[in-house]
Write a protein that holds these residues in place. Structure first.
Motif, PDB file in Angstrom:
ATOM      1  N   GLY A   1       4.187  -1.861  18.630  1.00  0.00           N
ATOM      2  CA  GLY A   1       3.145  -2.882  18.536  1.00  0.00           C
ATOM      3  C   GLY A   1       2.241  -2.846  17.324  1.00  0.00           C
ATOM      4  O   GLY A   1       1.346  -3.694  17.201  1.00  0.00           O
ATOM      5  N   ALA A   2       2.405  -1.886  16.419  1.00  0.00           N
ATOM      6  CA  ALA A   2       1.586  -1.883  15.205  1.00  0.00           C
ATOM      7  C   ALA A   2       1.905  -3.126  14.379  1.00  0.00           C
ATOM      8  O   ALA A   2       3.056  -3.575  14.322  1.00  0.00           O
ATOM      9  N   ILE A   3       0.902  -3.664  13.737  1.00  0.00           N
ATOM     10  CA  ILE A   3       1.078  -4.859  12.907  1.00  0.00           C
ATOM     11  C   ILE A   3       1.691  -4.496  11.564  1.00  0.00           C
ATOM     12  O   ILE A   3       2.552  -5.212  11.051  1.00  0.00           O
ATOM     13  N   ALA A   4       1.230  -3.406  10.972  1.00  0.00           N
ATOM     14  CA  ALA A   4       1.717  -2.992   9.652  1.00  0.00           C
ATOM     15  C   ALA A   4       1.672  -1.477   9.552  1.00  0.00           C
ATOM     16  O   ALA A   4       0.845  -0.818  10.191  1.00  0.00           O
ATOM     17  N   TYR A   5       2.561  -0.943   8.728  1.00  0.00           N
ATOM     18  CA  TYR A   5       2.647   0.506   8.511  1.00  0.00           C
ATOM     19  C   TYR A   5       2.943   0.723   7.037  1.00  0.00           C
ATOM     20  O   TYR A   5       3.942   0.222   6.525  1.00  0.00           O
ATOM     21  N   TRP A   6       2.074   1.427   6.341  1.00  0.00           N
ATOM     22  CA  TRP A   6       2.229   1.673   4.904  1.00  0.00           C
ATOM     23  C   TRP A   6       2.093   3.155   4.615  1.00  0.00           C
ATOM     24  O   TRP A   6       1.195   3.816   5.148  1.00  0.00           O
ATOM     25  N   GLU A   7       2.947   3.674   3.759  1.00  0.00           N
ATOM     26  CA  GLU A   7       2.815   5.026   3.214  1.00  0.00           C
ATOM     27  C   GLU A   7       3.024   4.905   1.708  1.00  0.00           C
ATOM     28  O   GLU A   7       4.022   4.339   1.259  1.00  0.00           O
ATOM     29  N   CYS A   8       2.076   5.412   0.944  1.00  0.00           N
ATOM     30  CA  CYS A   8       2.111   5.277  -0.510  1.00  0.00           C
ATOM     31  C   CYS A   8       2.000   6.645  -1.159  1.00  0.00           C
ATOM     32  O   CYS A   8       1.201   7.479  -0.733  1.00  0.00           O
ATOM     33  N   LEU A   9       2.780   6.858  -2.214  1.00  0.00           N
ATOM     34  CA  LEU A   9       2.809   8.128  -2.924  1.00  0.00           C
ATOM     35  C   LEU A   9       1.895   8.050  -4.144  1.00  0.00           C
ATOM     36  O   LEU A   9       1.972   7.091  -4.924  1.00  0.00           O
ATOM     37  N   GLY A  10       1.040   9.058  -4.311  1.00  0.00           N
ATOM     38  CA  GLY A  10       0.119   9.097  -5.435  1.00  0.00           C
ATOM     39  C   GLY A  10       0.843   8.972  -6.767  1.00  0.00           C
ATOM     40  O   GLY A  10       1.895   9.565  -6.975  1.00  0.00           O
ATOM     41  N   ASP A  11       0.256   8.200  -7.674  1.00  0.00           N
ATOM     42  CA  ASP A  11       0.871   7.976  -8.979  1.00  0.00           C
ATOM     43  C   ASP A  11      -0.176   8.089 -10.080  1.00  0.00           C
ATOM     44  O   ASP A  11      -0.089   8.954 -10.925  1.00  0.00           O
ATOM     45  N   ASP A  12      -1.182   7.252 -10.063  1.00  0.00           N
ATOM     46  CA  ASP A  12      -2.218   7.219 -11.091  1.00  0.00           C
ATOM     47  C   ASP A  12      -3.495   7.782 -10.468  1.00  0.00           C
ATOM     48  O   ASP A  12      -4.365   7.046 -10.017  1.00  0.00           O
ATOM     49  N   LEU A  13      -3.608   9.111 -10.428  1.00  0.00           N
ATOM     50  CA  LEU A  13      -4.651   9.745  -9.625  1.00  0.00           C
ATOM     51  C   LEU A  13      -5.750  10.437 -10.417  1.00  0.00           C
ATOM     52  O   LEU A  13      -6.753  10.850  -9.839  1.00  0.00           O
ATOM     53  N   ASP A  14      -5.590  10.600 -11.700  1.00  0.00           N
ATOM     54  CA  ASP A  14      -6.568  11.328 -12.489  1.00  0.00           C
ATOM     55  C   ASP A  14      -7.431  10.357 -13.287  1.00  0.00           C
ATOM     56  O   ASP A  14      -7.279  10.184 -14.499  1.00  0.00           O
ATOM     57  N   ILE A  15      -8.358   9.723 -12.592  1.00  0.00           N
ATOM     58  CA  ILE A  15      -9.230   8.719 -13.199  1.00  0.00           C
ATOM     59  C   ILE A  15     -10.527   9.407 -13.637  1.00  0.00           C
ATOM     60  O   ILE A  15     -11.205  10.031 -12.814  1.00  0.00           O
ATOM     61  N   PRO A  16     -10.874   9.312 -14.911  1.00  0.00           N
ATOM     62  CA  PRO A  16     -12.096   9.973 -15.394  1.00  0.00           C
ATOM     63  C   PRO A  16     -13.346   9.505 -14.646  1.00  0.00           C
ATOM     64  O   PRO A  16     -13.462   8.331 -14.281  1.00  0.00           O
ATOM     65  N   ASP A  17     -14.246  10.435 -14.400  1.00  0.00           N
ATOM     66  CA  ASP A  17     -15.554  10.158 -13.795  1.00  0.00           C
ATOM     67  C   ASP A  17     -15.497   9.683 -12.343  1.00  0.00           C
ATOM     68  O   ASP A  17     -16.459   9.093 -11.856  1.00  0.00           O
ATOM     69  N   MET A  18     -14.366   9.918 -11.685  1.00  0.00           N
ATOM     70  CA  MET A  18     -14.250   9.579 -10.261  1.00  0.00           C
ATOM     71  C   MET A  18     -13.674  10.760  -9.507  1.00  0.00           C
ATOM     72  O   MET A  18     -12.977  11.595 -10.079  1.00  0.00           O
ATOM     73  N   VAL A  19     -13.953  10.826  -8.217  1.00  0.00           N
ATOM     74  CA  VAL A  19     -13.395  11.890  -7.388  1.00  0.00           C
ATOM     75  C   VAL A  19     -11.906  11.614  -7.217  1.00  0.00           C
ATOM     76  O   VAL A  19     -11.508  10.523  -6.816  1.00  0.00           O
ATOM     77  N   SER A  20     -11.110  12.583  -7.523  1.00  0.00           N
ATOM     78  CA  SER A  20      -9.661  12.438  -7.450  1.00  0.00           C
ATOM     79  C   SER A  20      -9.169  12.475  -5.998  1.00  0.00           C
ATOM     80  O   SER A  20      -9.684  13.232  -5.178  1.00  0.00           O
TER      81      SER A  20
END
Length: 120
Positions: free
Chosen positions: A35-54
């Motif tokens: 009965g779930a409407i949607a199911y998503w699993e995403c793999l990290g790719d662009d994760l090292d963004i300056p000045d933000m918590v990774s």
């Protein structure tokens, strides 16, 4: 109508990604069947963004790990509770839920979220 979302953030080592993807494909099919409407699993790719918590830092990744960001959408919180009970009892997933060889479940962040803003 307001939906309810379960969110997950977990660290994973590169050597486990292919096997994890197989497990996630099965899990997604089972959640949707129950009965779930949607199911998503995403793999990290662009994760090292300056000045933000990774995301890696948030997930407590070791040097060689990346993250999986996942979410499941339900019609409501009550439906989420019913669906998750059915999923956890589903024999296709029982053994999988006991398997901690793909990632460390103790380092997984998980929570339920009320819908705040939505644009389809």
């Amino acid at each position: 109508m307001t939906h309810y979302v379960d969110g997950f953030l977990l660290p994973i080592a590169p050597e486990h990604i292919v096997e994890y993807q197989k497990v996630a494909n099965l899990a997604g099919a089972v959640w949707k069947e129950h009965g779930a409407i949607a199911y998503w699993e995403c793999l990290g790719d662009d994760l090292d963004i300056p000045d933000m918590v990774s995301f890696k830092k948030s997930a407590g990744c070791k040097d060689n790990e990346t993250v999986v960001l996942a979410w499941i959408v339900y019609p409501s919180r009550a439906a989420r509770d019913e669906i998750n009970s059915a999923v956890m009892a589903d024999p296709r997933l029982k053994d999988m839920c006991q398997n901690d060889s793909l990632f460390d479940y103790r380092r997984m962040a998980y929570g339920g979220f009320k819908e705040l803003v939505r644009h389809d």
